[in-house]
Enzyme design. Structure first.
Site, PDB file in Angstrom:
ATOM      1  N   ASP A  32       0.867  -1.179   0.000  1.00 51.96           N
ATOM      2  CA  ASP A  32       0.000   0.000   0.000  1.00 51.96           C
ATOM      3  C   ASP A  32       0.899   1.223   0.000  1.00 51.96           C
ATOM      4  O   ASP A  32       2.129   1.102  -0.045  1.00 51.96           O
ATOM      5  CB  ASP A  32      -0.955  -0.006   1.217  1.00 51.96           C
ATOM      6  N   HIS A  49     -13.315  -1.939  -7.899  1.00 53.48           N
ATOM      7  CA  HIS A  49     -14.633  -1.298  -7.856  1.00 53.48           C
ATOM      8  C   HIS A  49     -14.530   0.206  -7.592  1.00 53.48           C
ATOM      9  O   HIS A  49     -15.511   0.925  -7.750  1.00 53.48           O
ATOM     10  CB  HIS A  49     -15.548  -1.986  -6.829  1.00 53.48           C
TER      11      HIS A  49
END
Length: 428
Positions: free
Chosen positions: A291, A334
């Protein structure tokens, strides 16, 4: 700008106002009661989701059948809206923490008012509404105690979603109709110039906005933990066969150093990897969390018993770790429209060993009939916040195979609001 107008109903089509004060479907009640009784007889705490969710579905249908449209309308526009904002206020001032003290024993309003420094008149009125909505329990005149819901609001991964949605998501939804009207009612398809940027009066995308607001970013990260709470995880045998599809044939001789088994890309605080190691503690190879560095700085080195390696990486750049057994994306695609998804997947594709490496996309796969509310509400938020979407099976095939050039081996879709696994490979 759209100039269309709604055509009035004809005299023959006019809806009788009396239906608004009558139960929605009183005729369905007897059969629903029978269904509920039968499902209750089969309820098994050891198989909670499998036996509880069908019961909940029928109980919800019963409440909807008995409720009048007028009552539903007042809940939508008044009661539930008032609950959301006052629950968030209660979280931030410590109300639910105070209620939970001393084992959650009943407490009087003056005691709570003094502990919180909150005016007693307003507090009493808020507490009355909470009790009316079932959020707390009224035990006497001006006396209250928490139930399991309000006790849960003391847990950061449960309460974090409230300030996040209030402060980040409310304005886009509140002003969404204005943005759509001025544009001619299009479907938002970009991360900027959408209801999020319009409502929050910013030129930043949502992720840029969050990075600039650390408190809200923390709330969001906690909310991601709460979102996963109590749901079957992707590595459960009921969702995806980890042993057969990943551990078997894992190549331990592919590198002079320990080969990489699993990389969670954009994995936030490592919630998914921690659950993975809880279920598969003896899995071979290296486990990596990727990340932004600002996120990883908040992840303890002891996560996963110290086995999880932290690796700062931007998934819009080429994946530097080559030949891993599995690259894992949970609720990443998404957040992005198709063109950005293609960039993300293409950067991964170059690191995958053809026929060996797996790309595991952990996302909702919306069915054509009977979609879960857990998928449909997210689909709307993705549209208004990101110009993105939750996807159907056809959508996934068009994106991952048609636009990214991967081969979908299988879609594992457990349903009931649980995300599926879209398992992909690069063909040799």
């Amino acid at each position: 700008m759209s100039t269309s107008q709604v055509t009035p109903l004809t005299a023959e089509d006019t809806v009788d106002v009396s239906i608004a004060s009558a139960p929605r479907d009183i005729g369905a009640v007897p059969d629903l009661l029978k269904d509920i009784s039968g499902l209750w007889d089969k309820y098994d705490p050891a198989a909670d989701r499998a036996t509880r969710l069908p019961l909940l579905e029928k109980a919800t249908a019963l409440a909807q059948a008995l409720e009048t449209p007028r009552e539903t309308m007042l809940k939508h526009v008044g009661a539930e809206t008032a609950s959301f904002y006052t629950l968030t206020l209660g979280i931030e001032v410590g109300l639910f923490t105070e209620l939970a003290k001393n084992g959650g024993s009943p407490k009087k309003s003056p005691e709570l008012s003094a502990a919180l420094g909150f005016d007693i008149d307003g507090l009493r009125r808020i507490l009355r509404h909470f009790a009316a909505m079932g959020h707390i329990v009224q035990t006497g005149s001006d006396e209250w105690k928490p139930n399991n819901f309000s006790k849960s609001l003391t847990i950061p991964i449960v309460n974090g979603g409230y300030p996040f949605y209030r402060s980040v998501c409310t304005a886009p939804l509140l002003h969404m109709h204005k943005w759509m009207k001025t544009k001619g009612y299009p479907t938002p398809t970009t991360g900027k110039d959408n209801p999020f940027t319009f409502g929050n009066q910013t030129d930043q995308s949502m992720f840029e906005y969050m990075a600039a607001h650390p408190y809200l970013n923390d709330c969001f990260n906690h909310h991601m933990g709460g979102y996963r709470l109590g749901r079957p995880a992707w590595m459960d045998p009921t969702v995806y066969p980890v042993q057969d599809n990943l551990i078997t044939n894992f190549d331990t001789s592919s590198s002079s150093s320990d080969p990489v088994f699993l990389i969670d890309i954009g994995g936030n605080y490592g919630h998914d990897l921690e659950r993975f190691l809880d279920k598969w503690p003896s899995v071979p190879g290296r486990i990596m969390l990727q990340d932004q560095q600002s996120v990883l700085d908040n992840v303890p080195a002891t996560l996963g018993g110290g086995r999880i390696e932290k690796f700062a990486h931007d998934f819009f750049t080429p994946q530097p770790v080559k030949g891993a057994r599995a690259y894992y994306l949970h609720h990443i695609l998404h957040d992005w429209p198709d063109d950005k998804c293609v960039e993300i997947v293409t950067n991964l594709k170059g690191a995958m060993t053809p026929g060996y490496s797996k790309l595991l996309v952990n996302e909702h796969v919306i069915p054509s009939v009977g979609a879960s509310w857990e998928a449909t509400y997210l689909d709307l938020y993705m549209m208004f916040l990101f110009g993105a979407r939750e996807r159907t099976e056809d959508d996934w095939k068009a994106l991952l195979e048609g636009k990214c050039g991967l081969k979908i081996e299988k879609i594992w879709n457990p349903g009931n609001g649980v995300e599926g696994i879209i398992e992909c490979i690069v063909e040799g």
